[in-house]
Write a protein that holds these residues in place. Structure first.
Motif, PDB file in Angstrom:
ATOM      1  N   ALA A 684      25.802 -17.107 105.225  1.00 38.94           N
ATOM      2  CA  ALA A 684      24.251 -16.850 105.335  1.00 38.94           C
ATOM      3  C   ALA A 684      24.378 -17.171 107.222  1.00 38.94           C
ATOM      4  O   ALA A 684      24.232 -16.322 108.015  1.00 38.94           O
ATOM      5  CB  ALA A 684      23.406 -17.445 105.099  1.00 38.94           C
ATOM      6  N   LEU A 685      25.171 -18.058 107.918  1.00 38.99           N
ATOM      7  CA  LEU A 685      25.426 -17.892 109.662  1.00 38.99           C
ATOM      8  C   LEU A 685      26.331 -17.067 109.988  1.00 38.99           C
ATOM      9  O   LEU A 685      25.948 -15.736 111.044  1.00 38.99           O
ATOM     10  CB  LEU A 685      25.992 -19.165 109.683  1.00 38.99           C
ATOM     11  N   TRP A 686      26.849 -15.993 108.982  1.00 37.17           N
ATOM     12  CA  TRP A 686      28.152 -15.443 108.976  1.00 37.17           C
ATOM     13  C   TRP A 686      27.284 -13.654 109.414  1.00 37.17           C
ATOM     14  O   TRP A 686      26.960 -12.857 110.573  1.00 37.17           O
ATOM     15  CB  TRP A 686      29.418 -15.193 108.352  1.00 37.17           C
ATOM     16  N   TYR A 687      26.185 -14.140 108.649  1.00 35.99           N
ATOM     17  CA  TYR A 687      25.598 -12.531 108.352  1.00 35.99           C
ATOM     18  C   TYR A 687      24.567 -12.541 109.076  1.00 35.99           C
ATOM     19  O   TYR A 687      23.970 -11.298 109.773  1.00 35.99           O
ATOM     20  CB  TYR A 687      24.764 -12.817 106.763  1.00 35.99           C
ATOM     21  N   VAL A 688      23.485 -13.350 109.666  1.00 44.15           N
ATOM     22  CA  VAL A 688      23.006 -13.835 110.612  1.00 44.15           C
ATOM     23  C   VAL A 688      23.591 -12.833 111.725  1.00 44.15           C
ATOM     24  O   VAL A 688      23.082 -12.029 113.184  1.00 44.15           O
ATOM     25  CB  VAL A 688      22.057 -14.967 110.942  1.00 44.15           C
ATOM     26  N   PHE A 689      24.599 -13.782 112.431  1.00 44.61           N
ATOM     27  CA  PHE A 689      25.379 -13.378 113.231  1.00 44.61           C
ATOM     28  C   PHE A 689      26.103 -11.790 113.608  1.00 44.61           C
ATOM     29  O   PHE A 689      25.767 -11.160 114.463  1.00 44.61           O
ATOM     30  CB  PHE A 689      26.671 -14.031 113.265  1.00 44.61           C
ATOM     31  N   ARG A 690      26.008 -11.286 111.952  1.00 44.57           N
ATOM     32  CA  ARG A 690      26.946 -10.121 112.107  1.00 44.57           C
ATOM     33  C   ARG A 690      25.771  -9.205 111.774  1.00 44.57           C
ATOM     34  O   ARG A 690      25.855  -7.800 113.114  1.00 44.57           O
ATOM     35  CB  ARG A 690      27.154 -10.211 110.561  1.00 44.57           C
ATOM     36  N   THR A 691      24.520  -9.363 111.930  1.00 45.58           N
ATOM     37  CA  THR A 691      23.007  -8.266 111.809  1.00 45.58           C
ATOM     38  C   THR A 691      22.220  -8.821 112.766  1.00 45.58           C
ATOM     39  O   THR A 691      22.066  -7.845 113.769  1.00 45.58           O
ATOM     40  CB  THR A 691      22.799  -8.414 110.395  1.00 45.58           C
ATOM     41  N   LYS A 692      21.817  -9.981 113.008  1.00 46.20           N
ATOM     42  CA  LYS A 692      20.568 -10.268 113.861  1.00 46.20           C
ATOM     43  C   LYS A 692      20.670 -10.288 115.309  1.00 46.20           C
ATOM     44  O   LYS A 692      19.866  -8.853 115.830  1.00 46.20           O
ATOM     45  CB  LYS A 692      20.004 -11.260 113.804  1.00 46.20           C
ATOM     46  N   ILE A 693      22.383 -11.330 115.286  1.00 50.46           N
ATOM     47  CA  ILE A 693      22.689 -10.695 117.244  1.00 50.46           C
ATOM     48  C   ILE A 693      23.218 -10.183 117.457  1.00 50.46           C
ATOM     49  O   ILE A 693      22.645  -9.379 118.536  1.00 50.46           O
ATOM     50  CB  ILE A 693      23.090 -12.007 116.944  1.00 50.46           C
ATOM     51  N   VAL A 694      23.822  -8.910 116.567  1.00 48.55           N
ATOM     52  CA  VAL A 694      23.805  -7.934 117.451  1.00 48.55           C
ATOM     53  C   VAL A 694      23.174  -6.770 117.427  1.00 48.55           C
ATOM     54  O   VAL A 694      22.982  -5.316 118.359  1.00 48.55           O
ATOM     55  CB  VAL A 694      25.316  -7.232 116.297  1.00 48.55           C
ATOM     56  N   LYS A 695      22.775  -6.829 116.686  1.00 49.74           N
ATOM     57  CA  LYS A 695      21.158  -5.631 116.994  1.00 49.74           C
ATOM     58  C   LYS A 695      20.203  -6.110 118.004  1.00 49.74           C
ATOM     59  O   LYS A 695      19.858  -5.080 118.413  1.00 49.74           O
ATOM     60  CB  LYS A 695      20.404  -5.592 115.504  1.00 49.74           C
TER      61      LYS A 695
END
Length: 698
Positions: A684-695
């Protein structure tokens, strides 16, 4: 102690440097202050105290001496000596007294300006390994050494190291050294380099020491504790074998044979390396057994997946081992990195833990990747070729873990906050955020002579309960002086009333002569310097693990997620210590390190599957579905590995003595927490970093 009224700073410095020195005899050795001007040194596994005292030596004065004085006259010259076999060897000798050298300024610096001295190795100009001693100096020493080496380099001279009436080394100066770090070459063996490093460390003491007494004491954990620990290990290991065979059939039987070999080899290596087995050592063994089982579980799960994909048994076995290789290597290498850092930067029990951990990691990879593979292929060649003998993976419905990620985040935050609240309550009620044992805060050491010869088991069974009732604390350490009826009991700090109650119980119920009872205040055995060393080592190892994961996965978000999960596990287990008020002793650091190693290994397996699935990502598949599928595919592995490791620790909790149970309980909590974080948080952490932060960054 030879010096009268030593300062607290000098005492702490002396204790720390003595701890570094005695680590060479045993990583489980303890050095602590007794009273105001005495230091106790306890070295487990030693039966000849006089021999150790002779080897340890009485700390003398260490000097760095320039080759020539201000007039150009030599301070020492080359002579020759004859060894016991009649061989002639070169030997430097002083031509002046130390007093004369001090008067004319030829002593360029002393041992008190040496910050550290460690043996190691490096490559010479030809690329060959050579044994060296690395030195670092404090600010005063840095400046003095820079001036001395500049002069020596310009005049092509040496700087001698003088200790305890002899020149122990006369290294050449090949350049001016101005950064406060120096390397001494020329040691023919690693043992010779370690001896020189130890001599420099012990010679840098600020205080002069004087031997007051020496005793040989028995084990703190008696034969009953050892027997219960062995029983616990046997029960736990048997449960692991039954589980592996029951779940993985023929492959599980092969793994069980490999695990038996692993255990035998680990015992042999621990004996060969003279590793003292203590509670932190047991922690390292539990972790490596868990990792050895984990490697096999990863392999067998892969074999079943390949069978489900339609491959025949022979190809499924080959492919299963190949596909499991990256996860096994990455998981073990990250933990091995931590072990290496802990060994070189840690001290005392931390170094002992790291040795056990590294031996276990290397052996676990060998037995899983070589021995298990060999045995599985042997069984196949003997005719066990049916798919049913290995099991075929059933298709699993993908579980939507990510849809509950904020719930998981909330549970974790609540658990961590509960820990901080509990620490605040503990601070107000018992003046300590955690239930620190005497290993961290010191206490009272009471020595007395019993009127009969009692074994350590009898002392623990008959005397210790009375002591625990007086102190209200289960953390009581007992030792018995060999060949006598003298007993040493260490507790938390006792006030005057408690000491009187203690004396009354010993006199009235056990017939002890009150005149034989003496009590002294003792310092913590885990010094502030050792705690600082442990924290530095953990921070450095965490950074290196982050860099390794970044390098291997080509995405720093994998590493960042892993580190956050590690921090989460440490804080949750810390909360467990605070809420349950488990005693925080010398096993605390080892327990935390075990949890870190366990957690990172579990996380790597999931991320390895995410990486693999990304390479084979379906065209219409979203990133969230990919992460959920990766976690689901590795779910069985995560649960099964946790169960097998839990079996080992739970056996210690059920069959162990009180000190072992206090150690096993937080480990059990850590296993549950590590499993939860790897399954519910890391993806879940990786998914959040991969999507939200990059956007947001875009």
């Amino acid at each position: 102690m030879g010096d009268e009224n030593p300062s607290a700073e000098d005492m702490n410095d002396t204790i720390y440097k003595l701890q570094q020195r005695v680590d060479g005899y045993s990583t489980e050795a303890q050095v602590y202050q007794e009273g105001s001007d005495r230091i106790n040194i306890e070295i487990p596994g030693v039966t000849d105290a006089n021999a150790i005292l002779e080897e340890l030596g009485k700390p003398g004065s260490l000097y760095f001496i320039a080759q020539t004085d201000s007039q150009g006259n030599n301070n020492y010259e080359l002579g020759y000596g004859i060894d016991d076999e009649g061989n002639i060897f070169p030997q430097y000798q002083l031509v002046k007294s130390i007093e004369e050298l001090q008067a004319d300024g030829s002593i360029v610096l002393t041992g008190t300006e040496v910050e550290s001295a460690r043996a190691g190795s490096q490559q010479d100009s030809m690329g060959n390994p050579e044994n060296v001693v690395s030195l670092s100096f404090n600010e005063a020493g840095k400046q003095a050494f820079a001036e001395a080496t500049t002069k020596a380099y310009e005049n092509h001279e040496t700087i001698a190291i003088y200790y305890d009436d002899e020149l122990v080394s006369v290294p050449n100066v090949i350049s001016a050294i101005t950064d406060g770090n120096a390397v001494i070459t020329g040691q023919s063996t690693a043992a010779e380099a370690e001896q020189l490093a130890s001599t420099i460390r012990i010679g840098g003491l600020k205080l002069e020491l004087e031997e007051l007494r020496s005793n040989v004491v028995g084990a703190q954990l008696g034969s009953a504790a050892i027997a219960s620990s062995l029983k616990a290990a046997a029960v736990g290991f048997a449960l692991v074998i039954i589980f592996m065979i029951g779940v993985y059939y023929v492959a599980g039987f092969a793994a069980s044979l490999a695990l038996c070999l692993y255990t035998e080899l680990l015992v042999i290596l621990m004996y060969a390396f003279e590793v003292t087995l203590t509670l932190p050592g047991i922690a390292g063994i539990i972790l490596t057994v868990g990792m050895a089982v984990d490697a096999n579980v990863i392999i067998f799960a892969r074999i079943r997946e390949e069978l489900a994909a339609g491959k025949n048994v022979e190809n499924a076995i080959k492919s299963g081992f190949n596909k499991a290789l990256s996860a096994i290597l990455d998981g073990n290498i990250t933990t091995l990195i931590a072990g290496l850092v802990l060994y070189f930067m840690g001290s005392g029990t931390i170094k002992g833990f790291s040795i056990t951990l590294m031996l276990g990691i290397i052996l676990s990879m060998f037995t899983a990747l070589i021995v298990t593979k060999f045995l599985v292929n042997i069984f196949y060649a003997l005719g066990i070729q049916s798919e049913k003998a290995y099991g075929v993976a059933k298709e699993k419905k993908t579980i939507n873990f990510l849809s509950r990620r904020y719930l998981f985040f909330g549970i974790s935050v609540a658990a961590i906050l509960a820990g901080f609240i509990a620490m605040g309550v503990n601070k107000s009620s018992m003046d300590m955020p955690l239930n620190f044992s005497l290993d961290f805060v010191g206490g009272t050491s009471t020595t007395m002579t019993l009127n009969e010869d009692m074994s350590i088991e009898d002392i623990d069974a008959q005397i210790v309960p009375h002591v625990e009732e007086i102190t209200g604390d289960g953390n009581v350490q007992t030792t018995k002086v060999a060949g006598s009826n003298q007993v040493i009991i260490k507790t938390r700090t006792l006030n005057v009333e408690e000491r009187e109650r203690f004396n009354d119980v010993m006199v009235n119920q056990f017939g002890v002569d009150e005149n034989s009872i003496t009590a002294e205040t003792i310092s913590a055995t885990v010094s502030s310097e050792m705690q600082a060393d442990a924290i530095k080592a953990i921070l450095v190892s965490t950074v290196l693990m982050l860099l390794y994961i970044w390098f291997r996965f080509k995405d720093i978000r994998f590493g960042a997620s892993s580190v956050i999960a590690l921090l989460h596990d440490v804080l949750v287990v810390l909360a467990f210590y605070a809420i349950v008020r488990v005693s925080v002793g010398n096993t605390f650091i080892a327990c935390m390190l075990t949890i870190v190693g366990y957690s990172i290994n579990a996380t790597i397996v999931i991320f390895d599957r995410v990486r693999e699935n990304m390479r084979e990502m379906r065209s219409k598949e979203g990133l969230d579905e990919l992460v959920n599928r990766s976690i689901t595919q590795t779910l069985t592995r995560s649960i099964f590995t946790s169960l097998t490791t839990f079996f080992m620790v739970a056996s210690l909790e059920v069959f162990g003595v009180s000190s072992i149970r206090e150690f096993a309980l937080p480990l059990m909590a850590g296993i549950v927490c590590g499993t939860y974080s790897s399954i519910c948080l890391t993806g879940a952490l990786w998914y959040v970093f991969r999507t939200k932060i990059v956007k947001k960054a875009n």
